[in-house]
Design an enzyme around this catalytic site. Structure first.
Site, short mmCIF file in Angstrom:
data_model
loop_
_atom_site.label_atom_id
_atom_site.label_comp_id
_atom_site.label_asym_id
_atom_site.label_seq_id
_atom_site.Cartn_x
_atom_site.Cartn_y
_atom_site.Cartn_z
N HIS A 141 3.75 -4.66 4.00
CA HIS A 141 3.84 -5.14 5.38
C HIS A 141 3.44 -6.60 5.43
O HIS A 141 2.65 -7.08 4.61
CB HIS A 141 2.89 -4.37 6.30
CG HIS A 141 3.18 -2.92 6.42
ND1 HIS A 141 4.18 -2.42 7.21
CD2 HIS A 141 2.59 -1.84 5.83
CE1 HIS A 141 4.20 -1.10 7.13
NE2 HIS A 141 3.24 -0.72 6.28
N GLU A 144 0.54 -3.73 12.27
CA GLU A 144 1.24 -3.34 11.05
C GLU A 144 2.75 -3.58 11.16
O GLU A 144 3.39 -3.99 10.20
CB GLU A 144 0.95 -1.87 10.76
CG GLU A 144 1.51 -1.36 9.47
CD GLU A 144 1.19 0.09 9.26
OE1 GLU A 144 0.40 0.37 8.33
OE2 GLU A 144 1.68 0.94 10.01
N HIS A 193 0.85 -1.19 0.00
CA HIS A 193 0.00 0.00 0.00
C HIS A 193 0.89 1.24 0.00
O HIS A 193 2.11 1.14 0.05
CB HIS A 193 -0.95 0.00 1.21
CG HIS A 193 -0.30 0.37 2.51
ND1 HIS A 193 -0.88 1.23 3.41
CD2 HIS A 193 0.87 0.01 3.07
CE1 HIS A 193 -0.09 1.37 4.47
NE2 HIS A 193 0.97 0.63 4.29
N CYS A 251 6.21 6.57 4.01
CA CYS A 251 5.00 5.77 3.78
C CYS A 251 4.19 6.26 2.59
O CYS A 251 3.23 5.60 2.18
CB CYS A 251 4.14 5.74 5.04
SG CYS A 251 4.93 4.89 6.41
N ASP A 301 -4.85 -10.59 0.95
CA ASP A 301 -3.54 -11.21 0.98
C ASP A 301 -2.84 -11.11 -0.37
O ASP A 301 -3.43 -11.43 -1.42
CB ASP A 301 -3.64 -12.68 1.40
CG ASP A 301 -2.29 -13.31 1.70
OD1 ASP A 301 -1.37 -12.58 2.12
OD2 ASP A 301 -2.16 -14.53 1.52
N HIS A 302 -1.61 -10.62 -0.35
CA HIS A 302 -0.79 -10.43 -1.54
C HIS A 302 -1.47 -9.53 -2.58
O HIS A 302 -1.44 -9.79 -3.77
CB HIS A 302 -0.38 -11.78 -2.15
CG HIS A 302 0.67 -12.46 -1.33
ND1 HIS A 302 0.37 -13.19 -0.21
CD2 HIS A 302 2.01 -12.49 -1.46
CE1 HIS A 302 1.49 -13.66 0.32
NE2 HIS A 302 2.50 -13.24 -0.41
N HIS A 312 4.97 0.51 -0.56
CA HIS A 312 5.72 -0.39 0.31
C HIS A 312 4.76 -1.47 0.80
O HIS A 312 3.57 -1.44 0.49
CB HIS A 312 6.35 0.37 1.49
CG HIS A 312 5.34 0.98 2.42
ND1 HIS A 312 4.64 2.14 2.10
CD2 HIS A 312 4.91 0.60 3.64
CE1 HIS A 312 3.82 2.44 3.10
NE2 HIS A 312 3.96 1.51 4.05
#
Length: 142
Positions: free
Chosen positions: A43, A126, A18, A37, A81-82, A41
């Site tokens: 997480h 996070e 994100h 941010c 996810d992903h 990038h």
């Protein structure tokens, strides 16, 4: 005597990318506000889902773990996810993907899928230093 109420918290993992940016601000203002941010990038998130229930006198369980696992997977994890949270997740389009906003959005996604009134808390972890908890609109965690 009133039935005993229990809460169960289950932790789930997903990875996603994100960037933090507000459509209300220009590029320079976003860069200043969000710093690194603002760049794309990712997480490795943890999501903690807390549900409440009354212990069944036969099984002794207040929540169906397998049912919770499959519901969270279907209603949330399979969608995020992903993925790029800013562009690939329709429910998040137009949302500034801060931890606070993710916790609120995930609550809404899960509240619709879980048995009525059972959801108590959604926490988005996070980083090792940042956890964002949401208890529902207007609900007091105490």
């Amino acid at each position: 005597m009133a039935p005993e109420r229990f809460t169960l918290t289950r932790t789930f993992h997903f990875s996603a990318g994100h960037r933090l940016q507000s459509g209300e601000l220009g590029e320079a203002e976003n860069r200043e506000l969000y710093g690194p941010c603002f760049r794309a990038h990712g997480h490795n998130y943890l999501v903690e889902v807390t549900v409440a229930g009354t212990a069944d006198p036969i099984t002794g369980m207040a929540a169906d773990l397998d049912g919770l696992e499959s519901t969270v997977r279907r209603a949330l994890l399979d969608l995020v996810d992903h993925r790029d949270l800013n562009g690939d997740v329709p429910v998040l389009l137009g949302t500034i993907t801060t931890g606070e906003n993710l916790a609120r959005a995930f609550w809404a996604m899960l509240q619709e899928a879980l048995p009525g009134g059972s959801l108590r808390r959604v926490a988005v972890v996070e980083t090792a230093n940042n956890t964002f908890e949401y208890y529902g609109d207007g609900e007091d965690p105490a």
